[in-house]
Motif scaffolding. Structure first.
Motif, short mmCIF file in Angstrom:
data_model
loop_
_atom_site.label_atom_id
_atom_site.label_comp_id
_atom_site.label_asym_id
_atom_site.label_seq_id
_atom_site.Cartn_x
_atom_site.Cartn_y
_atom_site.Cartn_z
N LEU A 101 0.83 -1.10 0.00
CA LEU A 101 -0.05 -0.01 0.11
C LEU A 101 0.95 1.10 0.10
N ALA A 102 1.87 1.31 0.71
CA ALA A 102 2.67 2.32 0.70
C ALA A 102 3.50 2.83 -0.42
N ASP A 104 2.31 1.88 -3.60
CA ASP A 104 1.11 2.23 -4.49
C ASP A 104 0.79 3.38 -4.16
N SER A 105 0.85 4.13 -3.16
CA SER A 105 0.24 4.98 -2.67
C SER A 105 0.80 6.40 -3.63
N ARG A 107 3.37 8.32 -2.64
CA ARG A 107 3.67 9.39 -2.01
C ARG A 107 5.37 9.01 -1.54
N TYR A 185 1.18 -5.98 -4.47
CA TYR A 185 1.28 -5.05 -5.42
C TYR A 185 0.86 -5.23 -6.76
N TYR A 196 -10.85 4.46 -8.41
CA TYR A 196 -10.23 5.69 -7.90
C TYR A 196 -10.65 7.07 -8.15
N ALA A 206 -7.19 9.43 0.80
CA ALA A 206 -6.28 8.39 0.68
C ALA A 206 -6.61 7.21 1.71
N ILE A 207 -6.82 7.49 2.98
CA ILE A 207 -7.13 6.29 3.92
C ILE A 207 -8.50 5.75 3.44
N ALA A 210 -8.04 3.43 0.46
CA ALA A 210 -7.40 2.34 0.77
C ALA A 210 -8.12 1.27 1.28
N LYS A 214 -8.93 -0.25 -2.13
CA LYS A 214 -7.84 -1.35 -2.48
C LYS A 214 -8.00 -2.55 -1.64
#
Length: 303
Positions: A101-102, A104-105, A107, A185, A196, A206-207, A210, A214
């Motif tokens: 998740l990190a 794919d974010s 950020r 991933y 999205y 974003a949260i 997810a 997601k």
């Protein structure tokens, strides 16, 4: 104008496609028969026989299976890997999910670097990683012992009886977080962008995206990763087998079912009973994996 038909009513182009399909499938099928089906069938065959001092190899029916069910060493090893499964697999999958998740974010800077770095331990052979972690865990000669000496404190002996299973779990987690992260991933990258965009139009952050977009889309991938992890847990062998040389009083030859079957076959020369242990272990693995799959399917149907 239609293609001329052949016997059976199929046009020649369709017949060629079918023959081509079988031709591509045949090599895999042959390898599958030779490498999987034949050894499995031979192990099942061996499990119905016993070697006796008088009479040689004789048919014993289910005697080996009765012995395996009541075998305390086999049962203890099975319970040990079951405990390993219940504790280690959720931790590993949660870490893999967080990493996926990190990355794919969007950020993170250099997400490709993070991805290859997390995946890199999986490329290290299990024997090499076991030797490396065995050195790290050493309370007298290893890194843990050196850190304790440097600070003048007595750190726990990570290769003691009470810590060994946790130490092996840490090794396996380090090895396979990246592998499971790649599975998750890849599933994240397959989610349509329209989902999205629709979530963002509804004001989701974003949260929320997810959690509501997601994670539901990751359920099939999580199930696959869970099944693979269950199989790997019951097949635990390399890590404890290497660490046995460093802690022989803690890791016995029956520490895991696979080690027990290996010791029976190559040290005790009990080939038939070893095959029985392997077959029973395979059945337990199939039953647990199938039960997890059924429970997951029922839960999805109730949602």
């Amino acid at each position: 104008m239609t293609a001329p038909a052949v016997r059976g009513g199929l046009p020649r182009p369709f017949l060629r496609l079918r023959v081509a399909g079988y031709a591509f499938f045949l090599p895999f099928f042959v390898v599958f028969l030779v490498a999987v089906v034949a050894p499995l069938a031979y192990a099942i065959y061996l499990s119905f026989f016993q070697d006796r001092m008088i009479g040689g190899t004789v048919f014993s029916g289910l005697a080996n299976y009765t012995r395996a069910i009541g075998d305390a060493l086999f049962g203890a090893g099975l319970l040990r890997v079951a405990l390993f499964l219940v504790v280690q697999v959720p931790i590993m999958l949660l870490l893999a999910l967080g990493c996926a998740l990190a990355i794919d974010s969007g950020r993170l800077r250099w997400p490709s670097l993070f991805r290859i770095t997390i995946f890199m331990p999986y490329a290290v052979p299990a024997v090499v990683s076991a030797l490396m972690w065995g050195y790290i865990y050493g309370d007298q000669f290893g890194l843990v012992g050196q850190i304790g000496d440097a600070f003048g404190v007595a750190l726990p002996n990570l290769m003691s009886r009470s810590w060994m299973l946790s130490s092996i779990g840490n090794m396996v987690t380090w090895e396979f977080v990246g592998y499971n992260m790649i599975i998750l991933y890849a599933a994240l990258r397959a989610i349509p962008e329209e989902l999205y965009e629709a979530a963002e139009m509804d004001g989701a952050g974003a949260i929320r995206i997810a959690w509501s977009v997601k994670l539901p889309a990751l359920r099939p991938a999580l199930l696959v990763a869970t099944i693979f992890s269950i199989i790997g847990s019951f097949q635990l062998f390399n890590e404890p087998n290497i660490l046995q040389k460093l802690a022989p009083a803690v890791i016995t030859t029956s520490y895991t079912p696979n080690m027990y079957a290996y010791g029976l076959a190559f040290n005790g020369q009990q080939i038939n009973y070893s095959a029985t242990v392997a077959v029973v272990l395979g059945l337990v693995t199939v039953v647990v994996a199938y039960a997890v799959q059924i429970l997951t399917a029922r839960r999805e149907n109730t949602l």
